[in-house]
Write a protein that holds these residues in place. Structure first.
Motif, short mmCIF file in Angstrom:
data_model
loop_
_atom_site.label_atom_id
_atom_site.label_comp_id
_atom_site.label_asym_id
_atom_site.label_seq_id
_atom_site.Cartn_x
_atom_site.Cartn_y
_atom_site.Cartn_z
N ILE A 129 -13.20 -2.95 -16.68
CA ILE A 129 -11.93 -3.30 -16.03
C ILE A 129 -12.21 -4.21 -14.84
CG2 ILE A 129 -9.94 -2.39 -14.75
CD1 ILE A 129 -10.25 0.21 -16.35
N LEU A 130 -11.38 -5.22 -14.67
CA LEU A 130 -11.41 -6.08 -13.49
C LEU A 130 -10.15 -5.85 -12.68
CD1 LEU A 130 -12.59 -9.43 -15.14
CD2 LEU A 130 -13.93 -8.05 -13.52
N SER A 131 -10.28 -5.82 -11.36
CA SER A 131 -9.11 -5.66 -10.49
C SER A 131 -9.19 -6.66 -9.35
CB SER A 131 -9.03 -4.23 -9.94
OG SER A 131 -10.21 -3.91 -9.21
N ALA A 132 -8.03 -7.15 -8.93
CA ALA A 132 -7.95 -8.11 -7.82
C ALA A 132 -6.97 -7.57 -6.79
CB ALA A 132 -7.48 -9.48 -8.31
N SER A 133 -7.30 -7.76 -5.50
CA SER A 133 -6.52 -7.09 -4.46
C SER A 133 -6.23 -8.01 -3.29
CB SER A 133 -7.28 -5.85 -3.97
OG SER A 133 -6.70 -5.30 -2.80
N ARG A 134 -5.23 -7.58 -2.53
CA ARG A 134 -4.91 -8.26 -1.28
C ARG A 134 -5.99 -8.05 -0.23
NH1 ARG A 134 0.23 -9.79 0.12
NH2 ARG A 134 0.02 -8.88 2.19
N LEU A 145 4.77 -5.70 15.49
CA LEU A 145 5.07 -4.94 14.28
C LEU A 145 5.54 -5.86 13.15
CD1 LEU A 145 5.36 -2.28 12.79
CD2 LEU A 145 7.54 -1.89 13.99
N LEU A 146 6.38 -6.82 13.48
CA LEU A 146 6.84 -7.78 12.48
C LEU A 146 5.69 -8.66 11.98
CD1 LEU A 146 10.26 -8.81 14.04
CD2 LEU A 146 9.90 -7.50 11.94
N LEU A 147 4.74 -8.95 12.86
CA LEU A 147 3.59 -9.75 12.45
C LEU A 147 2.76 -8.99 11.42
CD1 LEU A 147 1.75 -12.17 12.55
CD2 LEU A 147 0.79 -11.33 14.69
N ASN A 148 2.51 -7.70 11.66
CA ASN A 148 1.75 -6.92 10.68
C ASN A 148 2.50 -6.81 9.36
OD1 ASN A 148 -0.37 -6.58 12.40
ND2 ASN A 148 -0.09 -4.40 12.73
N LEU A 149 3.81 -6.63 9.43
CA LEU A 149 4.60 -6.59 8.19
C LEU A 149 4.53 -7.94 7.47
CD1 LEU A 149 7.78 -4.67 9.40
CD2 LEU A 149 6.10 -3.85 7.75
N SER A 150 4.50 -9.02 8.22
CA SER A 150 4.41 -10.35 7.61
C SER A 150 3.09 -10.55 6.89
CB SER A 150 4.59 -11.43 8.68
OG SER A 150 5.83 -11.33 9.31
N VAL A 151 2.00 -10.12 7.53
CA VAL A 151 0.69 -10.23 6.89
C VAL A 151 0.66 -9.43 5.59
CG1 VAL A 151 -1.76 -9.65 7.14
CG2 VAL A 151 -0.52 -10.67 9.05
N ALA A 152 1.26 -8.25 5.60
CA ALA A 152 1.22 -7.38 4.42
C ALA A 152 2.14 -7.85 3.32
CB ALA A 152 1.58 -5.96 4.83
N LEU A 153 3.29 -8.43 3.67
CA LEU A 153 4.34 -8.65 2.67
C LEU A 153 4.66 -10.12 2.42
CD1 LEU A 153 6.79 -5.93 4.04
CD2 LEU A 153 5.29 -5.71 2.07
N GLY A 191 -2.34 -1.73 -11.91
CA GLY A 191 -2.65 -2.01 -10.51
C GLY A 191 -1.36 -1.95 -9.73
N SER A 192 -1.36 -1.27 -8.58
CA SER A 192 -0.09 -1.01 -7.90
C SER A 192 -0.18 -1.16 -6.40
CB SER A 192 0.42 0.40 -8.26
OG SER A 192 -0.61 1.36 -8.10
N SER A 193 0.97 -1.01 -5.74
CA SER A 193 1.09 -1.28 -4.31
C SER A 193 0.41 -0.24 -3.44
CB SER A 193 2.57 -1.37 -3.92
OG SER A 193 3.25 -0.19 -4.29
N ASP A 194 -0.01 0.89 -4.01
CA ASP A 194 -0.72 1.89 -3.23
C ASP A 194 -2.22 1.67 -3.21
OD1 ASP A 194 -1.24 2.56 -5.84
OD2 ASP A 194 -0.36 4.56 -5.74
N GLY A 195 -2.68 0.51 -3.73
CA GLY A 195 -4.08 0.15 -3.67
C GLY A 195 -4.95 0.82 -4.72
N LEU A 196 -4.35 1.42 -5.74
CA LEU A 196 -5.10 2.16 -6.76
C LEU A 196 -5.01 1.50 -8.12
CD1 LEU A 196 -4.05 5.81 -5.79
CD2 LEU A 196 -6.17 4.62 -5.18
N MET A 231 -6.08 -2.45 -0.12
CA MET A 231 -4.71 -2.96 -0.11
C MET A 231 -4.20 -3.06 -1.54
SD MET A 231 -4.90 -5.92 2.89
CE MET A 231 -3.14 -5.98 3.07
N ASP A 232 -2.98 -3.57 -1.70
CA ASP A 232 -2.36 -3.68 -3.02
C ASP A 232 -3.33 -4.22 -4.07
OD1 ASP A 232 1.11 -4.34 -2.58
OD2 ASP A 232 -0.28 -3.58 -1.08
N VAL A 233 -3.31 -3.63 -5.27
CA VAL A 233 -4.02 -4.20 -6.41
C VAL A 233 -3.01 -5.07 -7.15
CG1 VAL A 233 -5.23 -3.74 -8.56
CG2 VAL A 233 -5.59 -2.25 -6.57
N ARG A 234 -3.20 -6.40 -7.05
CA ARG A 234 -2.20 -7.33 -7.58
C ARG A 234 -2.42 -7.70 -9.03
NH1 ARG A 234 1.55 -9.50 -4.12
NH2 ARG A 234 2.41 -10.00 -6.16
N CYS A 235 -3.63 -7.48 -9.55
CA CYS A 235 -3.88 -7.89 -10.93
C CYS A 235 -5.00 -7.03 -11.53
CB CYS A 235 -4.27 -9.37 -10.98
SG CYS A 235 -4.46 -10.04 -12.65
N VAL A 236 -4.85 -6.69 -12.79
CA VAL A 236 -5.91 -6.01 -13.54
C VAL A 236 -6.12 -6.77 -14.84
CG1 VAL A 236 -5.66 -3.70 -12.55
CG2 VAL A 236 -4.22 -4.38 -14.48
#
Length: 774
Positions: free
Chosen positions: A30-35, A681-689, A288-293, A17-22
């Motif tokens: 390198i350290l990375s943190a993710s959703r 579908l809205l529930l999955n979007l809520s979990v992600a966003l 670190g970006s929203s594409d998980g990379l 999932m998204d990499v929110r911090c490096v």
């Protein structure tokens, strides 16, 4: 000043999932943190490669931040520190990932962690509007609490003059003494302040959602303001490869390199959000970006990636750039408002508005009588119709007939291409204009006569009404369950992937797993493969000359794709893609197999790859327009729900989130199955966003839908989705206001929270939890 060119050095793939911090640690690691609830340590190997050597686990929710705490008295080898949406901070042994400390105290998500100047000092900040200063040498002692902000504190650090600085969503920066006393409040940013970095012994930098960067003295004087980004700026860091140079990144999908106060380089990424960046000691930039990379960019040609890798990366960037800069009808796509613009009422009857939906632009007209925006059609620019064609609503047709249905009423438009089956076109026309089914033959004969068709597809009217006949197939249904019919709101054994067997359940105890926030995706697993197979065979025997029929063996192989752990030939997925080209009137069993197939990791990757995937998502969204069959609407949403089974599908659905929410808002008649599909579908979007800025748009969609829901299971899923965003959103106050000012929803929550119906216990509990957060 000549700045060498940055190029891609390497791509680190491992997070789901998204990499929110490096961040960086010793020895160029390198350290990375993710959703995905983990952090990772990447160790350099060779000149430019990195290897994931440790994965740090233990948090119960998204990992939002990470840092390296240097060696201190209690931990002579240092610690990897992570902060999470579970409101806690964990400290790990660098080498083996064993948890060494567990710090609790924040009342909401921890969004930044950073070391202080003194050994063992850790500074954290949180959505609970505070920052805290911890001494890990004595973790039993209470931290110093920096309290005074009115909203989430997004960043905190220690300046060179031994004072602390905090940046907040209340648009201010505060300076504090080391004992926690407030020194001053700095204003100037006009939106949420997201990041801070020390610039020199006397200065520091801040970045904000107002797309600006400010340079401040340690005493609080603003020396300069820098502009260059076109959207929110999330992260900022000094660049050791140039004197007083720094780098920044944000929601515009770009990294910007600054020197002497000027933006001298832009590095575009094929991602919507670049959440975080840092610099290695050699000047390489890590993102670190929203594409998980995680990506590394370098100035050193010896560390450039292979030419083929760079070419692929640049192609991906160009594709994304073309989508964002596309001009349609003379308007730059990226500058047009999204579907949220339709939430505001028009100012006068007939007012028109252009709205961006994905890579398309739609034109809407305000109807004062209906108090709503009505879609007029696509804005297609200056492209003329193809030779011999007539354009209607942005598409080319061989004919656009005017059909008089009622005296005194304007004629209805009936578009038709010679390659179409006239009976299918007639059925589509009837559905779109809500006409009686008895008109079918008359309209079909009208087309045949006026289009002067020389021949007709075999069995052309064989599938005009797919919802009647023997062995009726109910789209999305499962084998009939034995036993009594479930009571309202009780888990259904046949069609409930949310509360059914081997899934999330609330029947035993609401204290073991709180209903909100929900932290994992749901999907639709139940199916009757035999019934789907029979319906596919029936429709396959009736398709006309314009489509190639499938052999019995091919049909069997396609149906097997619906088995969760199936083995398959990649050619079968290609056949499924061809089957998805069937007319919409007979499409529903194909969609049913597709929603089952995309649960498979490999099939998910093939269906949602960068070549086929974007257009397929657009096609699914086209099935959600109000004039489509309810079965197609429901199953298209189920496909989108199950797309979250793996990263390729998840990323494409998230990229199309504006169009998804708009389509759901515009749905008119919602039967029970469609309601459940929409809220799932809205529930999955809520979990992600949930923790992203645009979670407000998801919440608005949920709120607008809730008052139209009549199915209790759908309503429960909507509650969980809304509660998840409310619990985790940095814009909680905005969402609270929208709920409180919606009288109908507010009253329903109060009523449901006090119900004593045992069959609706989960609705009662969830309603009460939401009310407590208001």
């Amino acid at each position: 000043m000549a700045i060498p060119e940055y190029k891609l050095s390497t791509v680190l793939s491992g997070h789901s999932m998204d990499v929110r911090c490096v961040a960086t640690t010793k020895e160029f690691c390198i350290l990375s943190a993710s959703r995905d609830r983990t952090a990772k340590l990447w160790h350099p190997e060779g000149l430019k490669d990195f290897v994931n050597v440790v994965t740090y686990k233990g948090h119960k929710n998204f990992v939002s931040c990470v840092c390296w705490l240097p060696p201190c008295e209690a931990f002579p080898e240092g610690l990897v520190i992570t902060g999470s949406n579970d409101n806690t901070i964990l400290g790990y042994n660098l080498q083996d990932g064993a948890v060494q400390i567990h710090l609790k105290g924040h009342d909401n998500a921890v969004c930044s962690v950073t070391p202080g100047h003194d050994f063992g000092i850790l500074i954290s900040s949180s959505w609970d509007s505070t920052a805290r200063v911890w001494n890990v040498n004595t973790p039993q002692m209470s931290p110093i609490i920096l309290k005074g902000h009115q909203a989430a504190v997004w960043a905190a650090l220690e300046l060179k003059n031994a004072t602390f600085a905090t940046a907040s969503a209340d648009k201010s920066i505060k300076l504090w003494r080391k004992d926690g006393a407030l020194i001053s409040t700095l204003t100037g940013h006009t939106d949420c302040v997201r990041g801070l970095t020390v610039a020199s012994d006397e200065t520091f930098l801040s970045c904000a959602n107002d797309a600006s960067i400010r340079l401040w003295t340690n005493k609080g004087e603003c020396l300069n303001t820098y502009y260059g980004h076109t959207n929110y700026i999330y992260s900022i860091c000094m660049n050791p490869s140039m004197a007083q140079g720094f780098v920044s990144c944000g929601e515009d999908g770009a990294v910007r390199v600054w020197a002497a106060g000027d933006c001298v380089r832009e590095i575009r990424l094929p991602a919507h959000s670049v959440w975080s960046l840092t610099c290695l000691d050699n000047g390489d930039i890590v993102t670190g970006s929203s594409d998980g990379l995680v990506r590394v960019f370098t100035l050193d040609p010896s560390r450039y990636a292979d030419e083929a890798v760079i070419k692929l990366f640049e192609d991906e960037v160009e594709k994304m750039k073309a989508a964002s800069e596309q001009e349609i009808g003379g308007f730059k796509l990226s500058e047009l408002p999204g579907p949220e613009a339709l939430l505001e009422p028009g100012k006068s009857d007939g007012q028109t508005k252009l709205v961006r939906r994905g890579a398309n632009v739609k034109c809407y007209s305000w109807s004062s009588a209906e108090n709503t925006w009505n879609e007029i059609g696509d804005v297609m620019g200056a492209n003329p119709p193809s030779e011999g064609k007539t354009m209607y609503q942005g598409k080319d047709y061989d004919f656009v007939f005017s059909v008089d249905i009622k005296d005194g009423a304007p004629p209805l438009k009936l578009p038709f291409n010679k390659t179409e089956d006239p009976w299918v076109a007639a059925q589509t026309f009837i559905h779109k204009n809500d006409l009686p089914q008895v008109y079918l033959e008359q309209v079909a004969n009208f087309i045949i006569t006026n289009a002067k068709l020389d021949s007709l597809p075999a069995s052309s009217n064989g599938f005009a009404d797919p919802f009647t006949g023997e062995c009726r197939y109910v789209p999305g249904a499962s084998p009939a369950a034995s036993g009594p019919t479930p009571a309202p709101c009780a888990p259904s054994p046949a069609a409930d992937p949310f509360t059914g067997a081997a899934a999330y359940t609330t029947a035993t105890s609401t204290t073991e797993k709180p209903l909100v926030p929900h932290d994992s995706y749901i999907r639709f697993d139940q199916a009757n493969l035999k019934a789907i197979h029979d319906k596919l065979k029936e429709f396959n025997s009736k398709i006309g000359d314009g489509l190639n029929a499938f052999t019995d063996e091919q049909l069997e192989n396609i149906v097997k794709l619906g088995e969760l752990n199936c083995t398959f030939n990649p050619e079968t997925v290609t056949l499924l893609k061809k089957m998805l080209e069937w007319p919409k009137e007979i499409l529903f069993p194909v969609l049913d197999i597709t929603r089952l197939a995309v649960r498979n990791k490999e099939i998910n990757g093939q269906i949602f790859d960068t070549t086929y995937g974007p257009n397929f998502v657009k096609y699914l969204l086209s099935l959600l327009t109000p004039d489509n069959l309810p079965a197609n609407q429901m199953l298209a949403m189920r496909v989108l729900v199950n797309a979250f089974s793996d990263l390729p599908g998840e990323m494409l659905v998230l990229a199309a989130r504006e169009s998804v929410t708009h389509a759901i808002i515009c749905l008119n008649q919602l039967n029970n199955n469609t309601q459940i599909a929409a809220t799932s579908l809205l529930l999955n979007l809520s979990v992600a966003l949930a923790q992203q800025p645009d979670s407000v748009e998801i919440a608005e969609c949920i709120i607008s839908l809730m008052n139209r829901l009549t199915d209790k299971e759908a309503y429960f899923r909507g509650l969980v989705a809304l509660g998840t965003i409310l619990a985790e959103s940095p814009n909680k106050i905005v969402i609270q206001t929208k709920i409180v000012t919606n009288t109908q929803l507010q009253n329903r929550l109060k009523t449901d929270s006090t119900t004593i119906d045992p069959n609706c216990k989960k609705i009662s509990v969830c309603s009460l939890q939401i009310l407590r957060m208001l």
